[in-house]
Design a protein around this motif. Structure first.
Motif, mmCIF file in Angstrom:
data_model
loop_
_atom_site.group_PDB
_atom_site.id
_atom_site.type_symbol
_atom_site.label_atom_id
_atom_site.label_comp_id
_atom_site.label_asym_id
_atom_site.label_seq_id
_atom_site.Cartn_x
_atom_site.Cartn_y
_atom_site.Cartn_z
ATOM 1 N N SER A 57 -45.809 5.487 1.066
ATOM 2 C CA SER A 57 -46.300 5.595 -0.425
ATOM 3 C C SER A 57 -46.390 4.493 -1.243
ATOM 4 O O SER A 57 -47.315 4.052 -1.942
ATOM 5 C CB SER A 57 -45.425 6.457 -0.941
ATOM 6 O OG SER A 57 -43.962 5.921 -1.164
ATOM 7 N N PHE A 58 -45.503 3.327 -0.501
ATOM 8 C CA PHE A 58 -45.307 2.085 -1.325
ATOM 9 C C PHE A 58 -46.608 1.317 -0.680
ATOM 10 O O PHE A 58 -47.312 0.851 -1.567
ATOM 11 C CB PHE A 58 -44.258 1.237 -0.935
ATOM 12 C CG PHE A 58 -42.663 1.714 -1.573
ATOM 13 C CD1 PHE A 58 -43.158 1.780 -3.037
ATOM 14 C CD2 PHE A 58 -41.863 1.543 -0.834
ATOM 15 C CE1 PHE A 58 -41.811 2.074 -3.705
ATOM 16 C CE2 PHE A 58 -40.700 1.790 -1.537
ATOM 17 C CZ PHE A 58 -40.530 2.348 -3.044
ATOM 18 N N VAL A 59 -47.104 1.711 0.562
ATOM 19 C CA VAL A 59 -48.323 0.844 0.883
ATOM 20 C C VAL A 59 -49.471 1.311 0.331
ATOM 21 O O VAL A 59 -50.429 0.468 0.050
ATOM 22 C CB VAL A 59 -48.289 0.788 2.852
ATOM 23 C CG1 VAL A 59 -49.758 0.228 3.085
ATOM 24 C CG2 VAL A 59 -47.145 -0.125 3.381
ATOM 25 N N ASP A 60 -49.605 2.758 0.269
ATOM 26 C CA ASP A 60 -50.878 3.375 -0.345
ATOM 27 C C ASP A 60 -51.118 3.196 -1.510
ATOM 28 O O ASP A 60 -52.096 3.070 -2.129
ATOM 29 C CB ASP A 60 -50.605 4.919 0.016
ATOM 30 C CG ASP A 60 -50.566 5.209 1.457
ATOM 31 O OD1 ASP A 60 -51.143 4.344 2.559
ATOM 32 O OD2 ASP A 60 -50.211 6.330 1.937
ATOM 33 N N ASN A 61 -50.031 2.653 -2.278
ATOM 34 C CA ASN A 61 -50.090 2.539 -3.713
ATOM 35 C C ASN A 61 -50.303 0.947 -4.162
ATOM 36 O O ASN A 61 -50.305 0.816 -5.197
ATOM 37 C CB ASN A 61 -48.902 3.159 -4.586
ATOM 38 C CG ASN A 61 -48.730 4.673 -4.541
ATOM 39 O OD1 ASN A 61 -49.589 5.276 -4.514
ATOM 40 N ND2 ASN A 61 -47.585 5.257 -4.435
ATOM 41 N N SER A 62 -50.547 0.324 -3.174
ATOM 42 C CA SER A 62 -50.350 -1.050 -3.416
ATOM 43 C C SER A 62 -51.961 -1.661 -3.359
ATOM 44 O O SER A 62 -52.144 -2.841 -2.866
ATOM 45 C CB SER A 62 -49.641 -1.880 -2.315
ATOM 46 O OG SER A 62 -50.039 -1.648 -0.930
ATOM 47 N N SER A 63 -52.751 -0.730 -3.173
ATOM 48 C CA SER A 63 -54.347 -1.142 -2.819
ATOM 49 C C SER A 63 -54.385 -1.910 -1.577
ATOM 50 O O SER A 63 -54.757 -2.932 -1.439
ATOM 51 C CB SER A 63 -54.966 -1.799 -3.945
ATOM 52 O OG SER A 63 -54.992 -1.061 -5.148
ATOM 53 N N PRO A 64 -53.942 -1.402 -0.493
ATOM 54 C CA PRO A 64 -53.731 -2.130 0.767
ATOM 55 C C PRO A 64 -55.176 -2.413 1.422
ATOM 56 O O PRO A 64 -56.251 -1.862 1.412
ATOM 57 C CB PRO A 64 -53.312 -1.135 1.707
ATOM 58 C CG PRO A 64 -53.573 0.286 1.153
ATOM 59 C CD PRO A 64 -53.707 0.149 -0.266
ATOM 60 N N SER A 65 -55.229 -3.652 2.097
ATOM 61 C CA SER A 65 -56.191 -4.066 2.880
ATOM 62 C C SER A 65 -56.253 -3.269 4.172
ATOM 63 O O SER A 65 -55.354 -2.590 4.471
ATOM 64 C CB SER A 65 -56.165 -5.428 3.147
ATOM 65 O OG SER A 65 -55.079 -5.668 4.280
ATOM 66 N N PRO A 66 -57.630 -3.353 4.771
ATOM 67 C CA PRO A 66 -57.572 -2.577 6.252
ATOM 68 C C PRO A 66 -56.504 -2.805 7.000
ATOM 69 O O PRO A 66 -56.075 -2.218 8.016
ATOM 70 C CB PRO A 66 -58.999 -3.094 6.754
ATOM 71 C CG PRO A 66 -59.824 -3.062 5.457
ATOM 72 C CD PRO A 66 -58.527 -3.922 4.406
#
Length: 668
Positions: free
Chosen positions: A375-384
């Motif tokens: 959830s932290f990764v998904d909410n951080s506007s992740p790069s590919p």
């Protein structure tokens, strides 16, 4: 006319020791050194007897180092006579990979030619290897490779097949004993290859006088120096504070009877004090110029034992009297190295403390941890790249941890379950990618996965030798220090779990050394620890106090084992650093002075202080005045008073005893 003298240095492992030694043995070993002497246009070395070739033309190829040793005034004819004499001693059947090898020969020849010796980083390699748990476990196997029952038979390195007991010991001491065994076998074959050649390609061997073949049922003990000339003998006297000398001869029956006692003493005493401080020396009066050494000191009968302190003879006696030998060795070492003042103290409470590290072994709900991280990764506007790293980690890392650390009561992990280096590397690379995309406050689920993972020996060993840019321990330490420096309260969980991860790291000898060595991560580990000891959160302070205890216990175990003369344990090979230890003591005392809430924190800090002070080489010179200035005794006793730790001060009887003992016995 003088002639220049050099030594050529080769790495028998061809770079593999530098690459693999830390994860395999827990100690960084940069090479398996083979040396030869270069003089009079000849390269001379020891293997299957004394061999020579044109410089740089041996089977070892081009030397890594060519070290100028100096010049010799000895002419070539005299040198040839010397080689002829010592060839009776440096025979093929006596060769041993660790104990009596090419470097033993080179050191002796250099002593004859120049009065000097080979560099300590070459000379000390066998003791460095044997000081590791893996080296100690493989010692019997190495002995078997170079021990032959047939008198005069030259050993050929056998296939390295440990006994079942040795194999089990090796398995316990290294994460990859099979790889280490293969490396050792290759080194042995390279070291003992009879391929020194002359210009025609034929082997060239220094002629050996006719002599009785020597039985190869035993080897010369590694701590015992062999001297065949006055120059090397005086070099040993100059370079060691205490020297014990045995004058012997091949025809002396009493010498053969007492030699095992002499060699056992050499092993026991050099383990405790170090080969660079005390030397046990054999001088065979019938080999080389040994008779000249004996004549200088008026020795006419064998065995004769002599004892030297700071190059001056203090005592001698004749005959195979083992009781007298033991007594005089102990007396010499007592004079040379007086025991630490703490050995005279009665410290029952401190001595009862366990040096086992405090570990954080709780297995979290791994699915929840991974979900939180996702959830932290998904909410951080992740790069590919970050999304791909998250998926890579999710697919295998928690799966492995679940199998490795089952939570069902009585469940056991599958036998032989161990992550390979390729898998661990992929997890570490994914970890670095995710950690760089998240803030310090968001990475605590990821740190918690690695906190558990470091309890796995294979993963901990991998982290011990991994480069800093891909090492999760280094990555998380940097994040925690960043949060502590910024006083970022939102990153409290990350700081807490990082401290617990570091505490778990102290369970692995190689990893804790990498964290505490000056060439590793000592500075960052110390920064995180010192800052966390004064954290506003009590749980963080408890984790920091636990880590402080683990670091101090690591040092204490090495000191105690060294004092007992046992095999060096974890911590014994960490160089004592008074300034660094003063910094730790200062931080622990400051934390004790401000800790008024948690008796558990006081307990762990006091135990850490006890271990940092007890048996420290810097105690008299640095700690005593420092403790007086900081009023350490008053600080500790204040913990027993009202308000010192809780409303009524320390209450648990065992903690009160510890605080009182440290205050009254270790604090001036």
């Amino acid at each position: 006319m003088s002639t220049p003298v050099q030594i050529y240095v080769y790495d028998l492992s061809n770079g593999l020791a530098k690459q693999l030694s830390l994860p395999l043995t827990g100690k960084q070993i940069d090479g398996v050194w083979h040396t030869s002497v270069v003089v009079f246009g000849r390269e001379i070395f020891y293997g299957q007897g004394i061999l020579e070739t044109r410089p740089g033309q041996s089977h070892h190829g081009k030397p890594l180092h060519a070290i100028d040793i100096g010049e010799t005034a000895i002419d070539e004819e005299t040198f040839n006579e010397y080689l002829l004499e010592i060839s009776k001693h440096f025979t093929a059947d006596k060769y041993h990979l660790l104990d009596f090898n090419c470097n033993s020969f080179t050191n002796d020849v250099i002593g004859f030619l120049t009065g000097g010796s080979i560099p300590s980083w070459i000379k000390d390699l066998p003791s460095d290897f044997l000081s590791t748990p893996f080296g100690a476990a493989l010692r019997p196997t190495i002995d078997n490779m170079f021990r032959r029952p047939v008198p005069g038979a030259a050993p050929t390195p056998a296939t390295l097949q440990p006994s079942p007991a040795a194999a089990q010991a090796a398995a316990n001491a290294s994460p990859n004993p099979a790889l280490a065994a293969s490396l050792l076998q290759a080194v042995a074959n390279q070291a003992f290859s009879p391929s020194a050649v002359n210009g025609t390609g034929a082997p060239t061997t220094v002629p050996t006088p006719q002599a009785q073949p020597s039985a190869s049922t035993s080897t010369v003990s590694a701590p015992v120096h062999i001297c065949t000339n006055p120059s090397s003998f005086h070099s040993l006297l100059r370079s060691h504070r205490a020297v014990v000398v045995m004058f012997t001869s091949a025809t002396c029956g009493p010498c053969r009877m007492i030699e095992p006692v002499f060699e056992d003493l050499a092993w026991a005493k050099t383990r405790g004090l170090g080969k660079d401080r005390v030397a046990f020396v054999k001088v065979d009066m019938g080999v080389g110029m040994g008779s000249q050494v004996a004549s200088e000191f008026g020795v006419r009968v064998t065995p004769t034992f002599m004892f030297f302190l700071d190059s001056q003879k203090t005592y001698d006696f004749k005959g195979a009297d083992s009781a007298e030998l033991r007594s005089q060795v102990d007396l010499l070492l007592f004079q040379a190295f007086p025991p630490h003042p703490h050995t005279k103290l009665t410290l029952p409470t401190i001595e009862a403390l366990s040096t086992r590290p405090i570990l954080f072994t709780q297995v979290p709900a791994l699915d929840s941890v991974v979900s939180k991280l996702g959830s932290f990764v998904d909410n951080s506007s992740p790069s590919p790249e970050t999304t791909a790293a998250k998926e890579k980690l999710r697919q295998s890392f928690p799966v492995y941890l679940k199998a490795r650390f089952p939570t069902a009561q009585g469940a056991q992990p599958p036998k032989n379950l161990s992550a390979n280096a390729q898998l661990i590397t992929s997890w570490a690379e994914a970890t670095r990618t995710i950690a760089s995309a998240l803030s310090a406050a968001q990475i605590f689920p990821l740190v918690d996965l690695w906190r558990l993972a470091l309890l796995d020996e294979a993963i901990a060993a991998w982290c011990a030798s991994a480069p800093s840019q891909t090492n999760p321990v280094h990555v998380f330490l940097g994040k925690a220090i960043e949060a502590l420096n910024a006083a970022d309260t939102s990153a409290r969980n990350t700081v807490l779990v990082t401290l617990r991860m570091l505490a778990n790291a102290t369970a692995n000898a190689a990893l804790v050394k990498s964290l505490l060595s000056t060439a590793g991560q000592r500075a960052d580990t110390t920064k995180a620890l010192v800052a966390s000891l004064l954290h506003t959160d009590a749980t963080v302070r408890t984790a920091a106090a636990s880590l402080a205890f683990d670091v101090a216990a690591y040092l204490q175990k090495g000191r105690v084992d060294g004092l007992r003369g046992d095999s060096p344990a974890a911590g014994a090979d960490i160089e004592e650093d008074g300034e660094w230890e003063v910094e730790l003591v200062s931080a622990v005392l400051e934390a004790l002075s401000t800790e008024t809430q948690s008796e558990e924190v006081v307990h762990r800090l006091t135990a850490a202080l006890a271990f940092l002070l007890r048996l420290s080489p810097a105690y008299d010179s640095q700690f005593v005045p420092f403790l007086e200035v900081l009023q350490a005794r008053e600080t500790l006793k204040g913990k027993l008073e009202k308000g010192g730790s809780g409303e009524h001060g320390v209450q648990k009887p065992e903690v009160r005893k510890l605080v009182q003992e440290v205050a009254e016995k270790l604090c001036p």
